[in-house]
Write an enzyme that holds these catalytic residues in place. Structure first.
Site, mmCIF file in Angstrom:
data_model
loop_
_atom_site.group_PDB
_atom_site.id
_atom_site.type_symbol
_atom_site.label_atom_id
_atom_site.label_comp_id
_atom_site.label_asym_id
_atom_site.label_seq_id
_atom_site.Cartn_x
_atom_site.Cartn_y
_atom_site.Cartn_z
ATOM 1 N N ARG A 1 15.989 -17.863 -15.527
ATOM 2 C CA ARG A 1 16.301 -17.524 -14.141
ATOM 3 C C ARG A 1 17.816 -17.499 -13.932
ATOM 4 O O ARG A 1 18.347 -16.605 -13.269
ATOM 5 C CB ARG A 1 15.632 -18.528 -13.213
ATOM 6 C CG ARG A 1 15.911 -18.325 -11.727
ATOM 7 C CD ARG A 1 15.048 -19.290 -10.921
ATOM 8 N NE ARG A 1 15.514 -19.459 -9.561
ATOM 9 C CZ ARG A 1 15.170 -18.675 -8.550
ATOM 10 N NH1 ARG A 1 14.364 -17.643 -8.760
ATOM 11 N NH2 ARG A 1 15.623 -18.911 -7.327
ATOM 12 N N LYS B 1 9.037 -22.146 -3.451
ATOM 13 C CA LYS B 1 9.903 -23.251 -3.055
ATOM 14 C C LYS B 1 10.308 -23.101 -1.595
ATOM 15 O O LYS B 1 10.783 -22.050 -1.177
ATOM 16 C CB LYS B 1 11.143 -23.282 -3.949
ATOM 17 C CG LYS B 1 12.019 -24.497 -3.749
ATOM 18 C CD LYS B 1 13.153 -24.500 -4.750
ATOM 19 C CE LYS B 1 14.026 -25.741 -4.590
ATOM 20 N NZ LYS B 1 15.133 -25.768 -5.578
ATOM 21 N N ARG C 1 10.652 -18.498 -11.106
ATOM 22 C CA ARG C 1 10.647 -19.888 -11.530
ATOM 23 C C ARG C 1 9.395 -20.148 -12.371
ATOM 24 O O ARG C 1 8.434 -19.383 -12.326
ATOM 25 C CB ARG C 1 10.654 -20.822 -10.323
ATOM 26 C CG ARG C 1 11.847 -20.649 -9.387
ATOM 27 C CD ARG C 1 11.714 -21.595 -8.204
ATOM 28 N NE ARG C 1 12.871 -21.542 -7.309
ATOM 29 C CZ ARG C 1 12.967 -20.758 -6.240
ATOM 30 N NH1 ARG C 1 11.952 -19.944 -5.933
ATOM 31 N NH2 ARG C 1 14.036 -20.763 -5.479
ATOM 32 N N HIS D 1 13.959 -22.516 -17.176
ATOM 33 C CA HIS D 1 14.742 -22.231 -15.970
ATOM 34 C C HIS D 1 16.060 -21.545 -16.295
ATOM 35 O O HIS D 1 16.657 -20.897 -15.427
ATOM 36 C CB HIS D 1 15.004 -23.513 -15.189
ATOM 37 C CG HIS D 1 15.319 -23.276 -13.744
ATOM 38 N ND1 HIS D 1 14.380 -22.810 -12.847
ATOM 39 C CD2 HIS D 1 16.474 -23.407 -13.044
ATOM 40 C CE1 HIS D 1 14.944 -22.680 -11.655
ATOM 41 N NE2 HIS D 1 16.215 -23.035 -11.749
ATOM 42 N N TYR E 1 26.472 -18.849 -9.305
ATOM 43 C CA TYR E 1 26.348 -17.949 -10.443
ATOM 44 C C TYR E 1 27.552 -17.037 -10.564
ATOM 45 O O TYR E 1 27.907 -16.587 -11.654
ATOM 46 C CB TYR E 1 25.075 -17.110 -10.312
ATOM 47 C CG TYR E 1 23.812 -17.911 -10.397
ATOM 48 C CD1 TYR E 1 23.295 -18.297 -11.619
ATOM 49 C CD2 TYR E 1 23.131 -18.311 -9.251
ATOM 50 C CE1 TYR E 1 22.137 -19.048 -11.709
ATOM 51 C CE2 TYR E 1 21.976 -19.058 -9.320
ATOM 52 C CZ TYR E 1 21.485 -19.422 -10.553
ATOM 53 O OH TYR E 1 20.339 -20.168 -10.627
ATOM 54 N N HIS F 1 16.981 -17.519 -2.855
ATOM 55 C CA HIS F 1 17.848 -18.639 -2.509
ATOM 56 C C HIS F 1 17.949 -18.775 -0.993
ATOM 57 O O HIS F 1 18.178 -17.785 -0.286
ATOM 58 C CB HIS F 1 19.254 -18.432 -3.086
ATOM 59 C CG HIS F 1 19.316 -18.590 -4.561
ATOM 60 N ND1 HIS F 1 20.311 -18.040 -5.339
ATOM 61 C CD2 HIS F 1 18.491 -19.241 -5.432
ATOM 62 C CE1 HIS F 1 20.115 -18.338 -6.606
ATOM 63 N NE2 HIS F 1 19.016 -19.060 -6.684
#
Length: 445
Positions: free
Chosen positions: A372, A306, A281, A369, A404, A395
């Protein structure tokens, strides 16, 4: 260098103390190594000459308050707005350099609390401050200012609107009826459903915070449902567009006649490939420290990202090569951040602005982003298992990664834009993306 327009404000350098003369030379050298242009170098040097001449003290005694006095002199004696602005920039840069020389920490960036709390009753403003402090305990220290603003903006936007509609005496005065009226205005202003849904989530979290502290709230507000919004696919970048942007990066990195542009190009190439090949990120790129890098082991450690999670990211040979080209040009600063520009860690907008510049050169609109997103899509196209992609990208929920998978179109992954295929494309059957088949001759790491 040309003479200043107000010679009476300046003492000739030859009359300065030897220490301050050394400061002048060191400051100019510091700016040069930071990549500043000759014109900017001269303007900032004039700001230093003005400060030293007016303060008439050794540089190690010059404080931020002293520089504020010099700013007042600039405002009084210089009539041109552009000149005042340039000199103020020079003084800010001088202050940064002096703090570095004096071993003083950078002062915290002030937050515009009067703006956010304007019109709120004292009891509500105090609760807002307490809520922000409560949330801030889970934030990395170097993101605190940015994330505080990101929280305060949607939180107080509704509260400031609410106090104009009715008198708020207790938290239970915040009712669904008040929210629906606010919502109508937001939708008329063409706000997207996901935007107002995010605002509602913050308001509900704030009310739960107040309830935990024994304050009366309207329970009906907590039962408000989100506006319906369609499923959103991650927006990746087509491989051909990535090739064109990378070509623009390479052109910048090869500008031998302009050292500053070349350095920026080499650094930009490094973080570009790091985001594309390793799925980092923007914030992870900005916060990356030198101790986190393990180039011989082709991996890096990402700490407290995150959700305050740590993870390991794998580095492709192309990323390692790009990092090895950049690190000798990094320079020495007081911070140990990997990526620095003009003696500072990258700003929040640096990567976006640079990608916008490269995109304009080749007719492509691209945001950081998206790199990514492209990393995840290329991994799946190469045949990487969905759980592997989830782990590498960090994630929390598998549903995020499955988003995705919907982007997969059955195309065969072309060679990576840097030549050799990255680590994650080795050992997989490209024709069957979701059924990886190891290659005995070249097993996946």
């Amino acid at each position: 260098m040309s003479s200043p327009t107000h010679p009476d404000l300046y003492t000739p350098i030859r009359f300065w103390s030897q220490a301050n003369q050394g400061l002048y030379a060191a400051f100019r050298d510091w700016l040069t190594r930071g990549g500043y242009s000759p014109a900017t170098l001269n303007i900032y040097s004039c700001a230093l000459r003005l400060a030293v001449s007016q303060l008439n003290k050794p540089y190690w005694f010059i404080s931020d308050n002293d520089l504020e006095q010099v700013q007042e002199i600039i405002n009084e004696r210089f009539t041109s707005p552009s000149t005042r602005q340039d000199y103020h920039k020079g003084l800010r840069k001088l202050g940064e350099y002096l703090r570095q020389r004096q071993g003083k920490p950078k002062p915290p960036k002030p937050l515009n609390w009067p703006y956010y709390l304007a019109g709120l009753p004292d009891w509500l403003a105090e609760f807002v401050r307490d809520y922000v402090a409560h949330c801030g305990r889970a934030w990395p220290a170097d993101t605190h200012w940015e994330r505080t603003g990101n929280l305060l903006s949607p939180l107080t936007r509704f509260l400031r609107w609410a106090v104009k509609q009715k008198t708020l005496t207790v938290p239970s005065d915040l009712t669904p009826e008040l929210w629906f009226a606010y919502l109508d205005e937001r939708l008329q202003a063409r706000m997207k459903p996901e935007t107002v849904n995010g605002e509602m989530f913050i308001q509900q979290s704030f009310l739960l915070f107040l309830a935990d502290r024994g304050q009366p709230i309207c329970d009906r507000f907590l039962r408000l449902e989100k506006l319906k919004q369609g499923p959103r696919l991650p927006k990746d970048v087509p491989v051909e567009a990535l090739r064109r942007v990378y070509a623009a990066l390479e052109t910048e990195a090869q500008r031998l006649n302009q050292a500053n542009c070349q350095r920026m190009g080499i650094m930009d190439r490094a973080w570009f490939l790091l985001m594309l090949h390793s799925g980092l990120r923007v914030g992870e790129v900005r916060r990356l420290r030198q101790d986190d890098l393990d180039l011989p082991g082709q991996r890096l450690r990402i700490e407290q990202s995150k959700g305050l999670k740590d993870r390991l990211a794998i580095l492709s040979p192309a990323v390692v090569k790009a990092m090895e080209a950049y690190l000798p040009l990094r320079g020495t600063i007081e911070s140990d951040h990997v990526f620095v520009y003009r003696h500072r860690p990258l700003t929040v907008t640096y990567c976006a602005e640079r990608l916008r510049t490269y995109g304009e050169r080749c007719g492509i609109t691209i945001a950081p982003h998206q790199l990514r997103h492209s990393c995840a899509t290329l991994l799946l196209n190469a045949g990487a298992p969905i759980l592997t992609v989830q782990t590498l990208l960090g994630h929390k929920h598998i549903d995020t990664t499955l988003g995705y998978a919907r982007l997969y179109d059955g195309t065969v992954l072309p060679p990576t834009i840097t030549g050799p295929r990255p680590w994650w494309s080795r050992g997989y059957n490209h024709q069957t993306p979701h059924s990886p088949r190891p290659n005995p001759a070249n097993s996946s790491p």
